[in-house]
Motif scaffolding. Structure first.
Motif, PDB file in Angstrom:
ATOM      1  N   GLN A 223       0.842  -1.186   0.000  1.00 60.54           N
ATOM      2  CA  GLN A 223       0.000   0.000   0.000  1.00 60.54           C
ATOM      3  C   GLN A 223       0.881   1.242   0.000  1.00 60.54           C
ATOM      4  O   GLN A 223       1.506   1.560   1.019  1.00 60.54           O
ATOM      5  CB  GLN A 223      -0.915  -0.007   1.226  1.00 60.54           C
ATOM      6  N   ALA A 224       0.908   1.924  -1.145  1.00 66.79           N
ATOM      7  CA  ALA A 224       1.718   3.140  -1.268  1.00 66.79           C
ATOM      8  C   ALA A 224       0.887   4.365  -0.920  1.00 66.79           C
ATOM      9  O   ALA A 224      -0.312   4.418  -1.220  1.00 66.79           O
ATOM     10  CB  ALA A 224       2.254   3.254  -2.687  1.00 66.79           C
ATOM     11  N   SER A 225       1.534   5.342  -0.310  1.00 72.39           N
ATOM     12  CA  SER A 225       0.858   6.586   0.041  1.00 72.39           C
ATOM     13  C   SER A 225       1.872   7.719   0.095  1.00 72.39           C
ATOM     14  O   SER A 225       3.085   7.477   0.058  1.00 72.39           O
ATOM     15  CB  SER A 225       0.155   6.444   1.395  1.00 72.39           C
ATOM     16  N   GLY A 226       1.362   8.938   0.187  1.00 71.25           N
ATOM     17  CA  GLY A 226       2.231  10.089   0.359  1.00 71.25           C
ATOM     18  C   GLY A 226       2.405  10.960  -0.859  1.00 71.25           C
ATOM     19  O   GLY A 226       3.050  12.007  -0.796  1.00 71.25           O
ATOM     20  N   GLY A 227       1.857  10.549  -1.983  1.00 72.89           N
ATOM     21  CA  GLY A 227       1.968  11.373  -3.169  1.00 72.89           C
ATOM     22  C   GLY A 227       1.132  12.634  -3.065  1.00 72.89           C
ATOM     23  O   GLY A 227       0.348  12.806  -2.139  1.00 72.89           O
ATOM     24  N   GLY A 228       1.325  13.520  -4.026  1.00 69.02           N
ATOM     25  CA  GLY A 228       0.551  14.752  -4.032  1.00 69.02           C
ATOM     26  C   GLY A 228       1.135  15.760  -4.978  1.00 69.02           C
ATOM     27  O   GLY A 228       1.982  15.447  -5.817  1.00 69.02           O
ATOM     28  N   LEU A 229       0.657  16.990  -4.830  1.00 66.94           N
ATOM     29  CA  LEU A 229       1.100  18.103  -5.657  1.00 66.94           C
ATOM     30  C   LEU A 229       2.051  18.969  -4.850  1.00 66.94           C
ATOM     31  O   LEU A 229       1.740  19.352  -3.715  1.00 66.94           O
ATOM     32  CB  LEU A 229      -0.105  18.924  -6.113  1.00 66.94           C
TER      33      LEU A 229
END
Length: 118
Positions: free
Chosen positions: A4-10
């Motif tokens: 489970q990957a997380s933490g991405g964004g703009l």
């Protein structure tokens, strides 16, 4: 096994983000972990990898800016990204691979979008 990957964004150019990849399963600590990315119209490429023993390797384009690490107690691998550039924009995928009982395995996470604005 699930990743489970997380933490991405703009983020604006020059900014920072930290990606996390939480893995399930008892084989995590024995596995090599990596982060890959795929930009639109381009092939998926290795960004950074870390072996079960803690050795790391990086794509030339991110050396000195990105840091991969792992916390085996939390079954999690991280990618700290700093001095981000617009060309870092891509979907980032975590990867886990290794060998168990003489059988190779490889798993991918679902991807997390990183967008760097200029």
């Amino acid at each position: 096994v699930q990743l489970q990957a997380s933490g991405g964004g703009l983020v604006q150019a020059g900014g920072s983000l930290t990606l996390s990849c939480a893995a399930s399963g008892s084989i995590v600590s024995d596995s090599d972990m990596g982060w890959y990315r795929q930009a639109p119209g381009k092939e998926r490429e290795l960004v950074a990898g870390i072996t079960s023993g803690g050795s790391t390797n990086y794509a030339y384009s991110v050396k000195g800016r990105f840091t991969i690490s792992r916390d085996n107690a939390k079954n999690t691998v991280y990618l700290q990204m700093s001095s981000l550039k617009p060309e870092d924009t891509a979907v980032y995928y975590c990867n886990m691979k290794g060998e168990h009982a003489m059988l190779g395995y490889e798993y991918w996470g679902q991807g997390t979008q990183v967008t760097v604005s200029s």
